[in-house]
Design a protein around this motif. Structure first.
Motif, PDB file in Angstrom:
ATOM      1  N   ASP A  71      59.014  35.317  68.319  1.00  0.00           N
ATOM      2  CA  ASP A  71      58.572  34.000  68.792  1.00  0.00           C
ATOM      3  C   ASP A  71      57.406  33.397  68.106  1.00  0.00           C
ATOM      4  O   ASP A  71      56.689  32.594  68.905  1.00  0.00           O
ATOM      5  N   GLY A  72      57.056  33.529  66.852  1.00  0.00           N
ATOM      6  CA  GLY A  72      56.101  32.912  66.222  1.00  0.00           C
ATOM      7  C   GLY A  72      56.373  32.931  64.821  1.00  0.00           C
ATOM      8  O   GLY A  72      57.296  33.757  64.224  1.00  0.00           O
ATOM      9  N   GLU A  73      55.234  32.400  63.913  1.00  0.00           N
ATOM     10  CA  GLU A  73      55.368  32.307  62.450  1.00  0.00           C
ATOM     11  C   GLU A  73      53.854  32.350  62.134  1.00  0.00           C
ATOM     12  O   GLU A  73      53.188  31.464  62.349  1.00  0.00           O
ATOM     13  N   LEU A  74      53.518  33.239  61.238  1.00  0.00           N
ATOM     14  CA  LEU A  74      52.188  33.778  60.718  1.00  0.00           C
ATOM     15  C   LEU A  74      52.469  34.299  59.279  1.00  0.00           C
ATOM     16  O   LEU A  74      53.332  34.857  58.983  1.00  0.00           O
ATOM     17  N   GLU A  75      51.642  33.270  58.488  1.00  0.00           N
ATOM     18  CA  GLU A  75      51.549  33.688  57.231  1.00  0.00           C
ATOM     19  C   GLU A  75      50.395  34.244  56.645  1.00  0.00           C
ATOM     20  O   GLU A  75      49.160  33.681  57.073  1.00  0.00           O
ATOM     21  N   TRP A  76      50.098  35.222  55.928  1.00  0.00           N
ATOM     22  CA  TRP A  76      48.709  36.006  55.634  1.00  0.00           C
ATOM     23  C   TRP A  76      48.696  36.045  54.318  1.00  0.00           C
ATOM     24  O   TRP A  76      49.427  36.579  53.306  1.00  0.00           O
ATOM     25  N   GLU A 124      45.740  22.406  52.333  1.00  0.00           N
ATOM     26  CA  GLU A 124      47.028  21.700  52.400  1.00  0.00           C
ATOM     27  C   GLU A 124      48.228  22.166  51.475  1.00  0.00           C
ATOM     28  O   GLU A 124      49.391  21.973  51.712  1.00  0.00           O
ATOM     29  N   ALA A 125      47.941  22.207  50.228  1.00  0.00           N
ATOM     30  CA  ALA A 125      48.799  22.997  49.317  1.00  0.00           C
ATOM     31  C   ALA A 125      49.308  24.117  49.592  1.00  0.00           C
ATOM     32  O   ALA A 125      50.508  24.294  49.473  1.00  0.00           O
ATOM     33  N   ALA A 126      48.639  24.960  50.037  1.00  0.00           N
ATOM     34  CA  ALA A 126      48.933  26.271  50.503  1.00  0.00           C
ATOM     35  C   ALA A 126      50.077  26.216  51.661  1.00  0.00           C
ATOM     36  O   ALA A 126      50.754  26.817  51.878  1.00  0.00           O
ATOM     37  N   ALA A 127      49.486  25.245  52.569  1.00  0.00           N
ATOM     38  CA  ALA A 127      50.300  25.316  53.833  1.00  0.00           C
ATOM     39  C   ALA A 127      51.541  24.547  53.988  1.00  0.00           C
ATOM     40  O   ALA A 127      52.198  24.381  54.861  1.00  0.00           O
ATOM     41  N   GLY A 128      51.380  23.450  52.910  1.00  0.00           N
ATOM     42  CA  GLY A 128      52.620  22.540  52.697  1.00  0.00           C
ATOM     43  C   GLY A 128      52.501  21.317  53.900  1.00  0.00           C
ATOM     44  O   GLY A 128      53.584  21.132  54.258  1.00  0.00           O
ATOM     45  N   GLN A 129      51.113  21.017  54.402  1.00  0.00           N
ATOM     46  CA  GLN A 129      51.172  20.208  55.634  1.00  0.00           C
ATOM     47  C   GLN A 129      49.446  19.545  55.476  1.00  0.00           C
ATOM     48  O   GLN A 129      48.716  20.032  55.074  1.00  0.00           O
ATOM     49  N   PRO A 130      49.853  18.233  55.611  1.00  0.00           N
ATOM     50  CA  PRO A 130      48.377  17.533  55.600  1.00  0.00           C
ATOM     51  C   PRO A 130      47.796  17.856  56.794  1.00  0.00           C
ATOM     52  O   PRO A 130      47.996  18.098  58.108  1.00  0.00           O
ATOM     53  N   ALA A 190      45.757  26.172  60.218  1.00  0.00           N
ATOM     54  CA  ALA A 190      45.439  27.127  58.882  1.00  0.00           C
ATOM     55  C   ALA A 190      43.925  27.468  58.919  1.00  0.00           C
ATOM     56  O   ALA A 190      43.161  26.500  59.103  1.00  0.00           O
ATOM     57  N   SER A 191      43.850  28.722  58.797  1.00  0.00           N
ATOM     58  CA  SER A 191      42.349  29.333  59.276  1.00  0.00           C
ATOM     59  C   SER A 191      41.766  30.029  57.925  1.00  0.00           C
ATOM     60  O   SER A 191      42.637  31.122  57.584  1.00  0.00           O
ATOM     61  N   LEU A 192      40.478  29.599  57.200  1.00  0.00           N
ATOM     62  CA  LEU A 192      40.177  30.381  56.381  1.00  0.00           C
ATOM     63  C   LEU A 192      39.168  31.126  56.746  1.00  0.00           C
ATOM     64  O   LEU A 192      38.072  30.429  57.194  1.00  0.00           O
ATOM     65  N   SER A 193      38.823  32.391  56.414  1.00  0.00           N
ATOM     66  CA  SER A 193      37.721  33.135  56.594  1.00  0.00           C
ATOM     67  C   SER A 193      36.973  33.594  55.386  1.00  0.00           C
ATOM     68  O   SER A 193      37.248  33.683  54.562  1.00  0.00           O
ATOM     69  N   LEU A 194      35.435  33.401  55.732  1.00  0.00           N
ATOM     70  CA  LEU A 194      34.398  33.753  54.646  1.00  0.00           C
ATOM     71  C   LEU A 194      33.214  34.446  55.539  1.00  0.00           C
ATOM     72  O   LEU A 194      33.033  34.336  56.551  1.00  0.00           O
ATOM     73  N   GLY A 195      33.193  35.483  54.842  1.00  0.00           N
ATOM     74  CA  GLY A 195      32.000  36.370  55.308  1.00  0.00           C
ATOM     75  C   GLY A 195      32.413  37.713  55.789  1.00  0.00           C
ATOM     76  O   GLY A 195      33.542  38.109  55.372  1.00  0.00           O
ATOM     77  N   GLY A 196      31.781  38.279  56.981  1.00  0.00           N
ATOM     78  CA  GLY A 196      31.998  39.458  57.404  1.00  0.00           C
ATOM     79  C   GLY A 196      33.320  39.459  58.235  1.00  0.00           C
ATOM     80  O   GLY A 196      33.922  38.397  58.662  1.00  0.00           O
ATOM     81  N   THR A 197      34.033  40.683  57.892  1.00  0.00           N
ATOM     82  CA  THR A 197      35.554  40.880  58.647  1.00  0.00           C
ATOM     83  C   THR A 197      35.282  40.939  60.030  1.00  0.00           C
ATOM     84  O   THR A 197      34.437  41.586  60.666  1.00  0.00           O
ATOM     85  N   LEU A 204      43.369  33.847  54.129  1.00  0.00           N
ATOM     86  CA  LEU A 204      43.999  32.410  54.768  1.00  0.00           C
ATOM     87  C   LEU A 204      45.050  32.787  55.655  1.00  0.00           C
ATOM     88  O   LEU A 204      46.067  33.551  55.282  1.00  0.00           O
ATOM     89  N   LEU A 205      44.965  32.408  57.074  1.00  0.00           N
ATOM     90  CA  LEU A 205      45.950  32.763  57.836  1.00  0.00           C
ATOM     91  C   LEU A 205      46.559  31.491  58.342  1.00  0.00           C
ATOM     92  O   LEU A 205      45.904  30.549  58.592  1.00  0.00           O
ATOM     93  N   VAL A 206      48.089  31.317  58.174  1.00  0.00           N
ATOM     94  CA  VAL A 206      48.539  29.960  58.599  1.00  0.00           C
ATOM     95  C   VAL A 206      49.509  30.284  59.840  1.00  0.00           C
ATOM     96  O   VAL A 206      50.326  31.275  59.708  1.00  0.00           O
ATOM     97  N   MET A 207      49.261  29.501  61.016  1.00  0.00           N
ATOM     98  CA  MET A 207      50.216  29.807  62.456  1.00  0.00           C
ATOM     99  C   MET A 207      50.991  28.669  62.183  1.00  0.00           C
ATOM    100  O   MET A 207      50.334  27.404  62.304  1.00  0.00           O
ATOM    101  N   ARG A 208      52.335  28.710  62.476  1.00  0.00           N
ATOM    102  CA  ARG A 208      53.322  27.631  62.485  1.00  0.00           C
ATOM    103  C   ARG A 208      54.291  27.879  63.643  1.00  0.00           C
ATOM    104  O   ARG A 208      54.359  28.814  64.206  1.00  0.00           O
ATOM    105  N   GLY A 209      55.303  26.911  63.649  1.00  0.00           N
ATOM    106  CA  GLY A 209      56.487  26.856  64.409  1.00  0.00           C
ATOM    107  C   GLY A 209      56.035  27.178  66.024  1.00  0.00           C
ATOM    108  O   GLY A 209      54.930  26.501  66.312  1.00  0.00           O
ATOM    109  N   PRO A 210      56.595  27.932  66.662  1.00  0.00           N
ATOM    110  CA  PRO A 210      56.560  28.004  68.111  1.00  0.00           C
ATOM    111  C   PRO A 210      55.289  28.996  68.555  1.00  0.00           C
ATOM    112  O   PRO A 210      55.165  29.232  69.686  1.00  0.00           O
ATOM    113  N   THR A 211      54.538  29.386  67.482  1.00  0.00           N
ATOM    114  CA  THR A 211      53.546  30.533  67.927  1.00  0.00           C
ATOM    115  C   THR A 211      52.691  30.182  68.997  1.00  0.00           C
ATOM    116  O   THR A 211      52.088  30.892  69.881  1.00  0.00           O
TER     117      THR A 211
END
Length: 200
Positions: free
Chosen positions: A13-18, A93-99, A132-139, A163-170
């Protein structure tokens, strides 16, 4: 269940791209330093159950001029895009295909800074928002649980330059958090891009 090192994450019931190494370490480190130094950080005070609390992290909201964003009882009026953030936005935007027309920066200074359980499901984000969530620095660990449940079902290590992208019904079915930790961790920035569906 571990979701490490996969480009498409198995989430019912979700769509995540990592994208684990979306930016190389050198570029990610440059951005981390620049953004920490250049961002006009704020720490909003929210009212919860009749008491006022400081948000447990620093924040800054950037966006198009009309893209004010209200959540948790607080309205964020956008700072205008900087050249650096505009460049990052185009790449995301280019990576996510979304403005995207808005960006929330979160600065986790240490392990005691956190983000509580929530879904990005405000009406202004539309029915099936792309975040779309970009992480920088400590894990830091990113947890997921089904709405209405308390058990963590999935966890993911948000690493430097990922970069983590959440989409669809997530956002309909899942909540996420970045919990406090007593483990030593370096400062972390999280850039979450979103599209506010604003009146024409």
């Amino acid at each position: 269940m571990s979701l490490f090192d996969q480009s498409t994450l198995p989430l019912a019931d979700g769509e995540l791209e990592w994208h684990a190494h979306w930016l190389d370490a050198e570029r990610a480190s440059q951005l981390l330093q620049q953004l920490i130094e250049q961002t006009p950080w704020q720490q909003p005070e929210l009212q919860l159950y009749g008491k006022r609390h400081l948000v447990p992290r620093l924040e800054a909201w950037y966006g198009d001029a009309e893209a004010s964003y209200r959540y948790s009882g607080y309205t964020h009026v956008p700072f205008p895009w900087t050249p650096l953030l505009s460049e990052i936005r185009q790449q995301v935007e280019a990576a996510a295909g979304q403005p995207f027309n808005g960006l929330l920066l979160n600065y986790y200074r240490d392990g005691q800074d956190s983000m509580g359980w929530h879904s990005d499901d405000e009406a202004v984000l539309g029915r099936n928002p792309v975040i779309a969530s970009l992480s920088l620095g400590g894990t830091r660990r990113f947890d997921l649980r089904r709405k209405g449940q308390s058990r963590i079902e999935h966890s993911l290590a948000l690493e430097h330059g990922s970069l983590l992208v959440m989409r669809g019904p997530t956002q309909h079915h899942w909540q996420h958090q970045v919990a406090k930790t007593r483990s030593a961790c370096e400062p972390r920035l999280n850039l979450t891009f979103r599209l506010l569906r604003l009146p024409a």
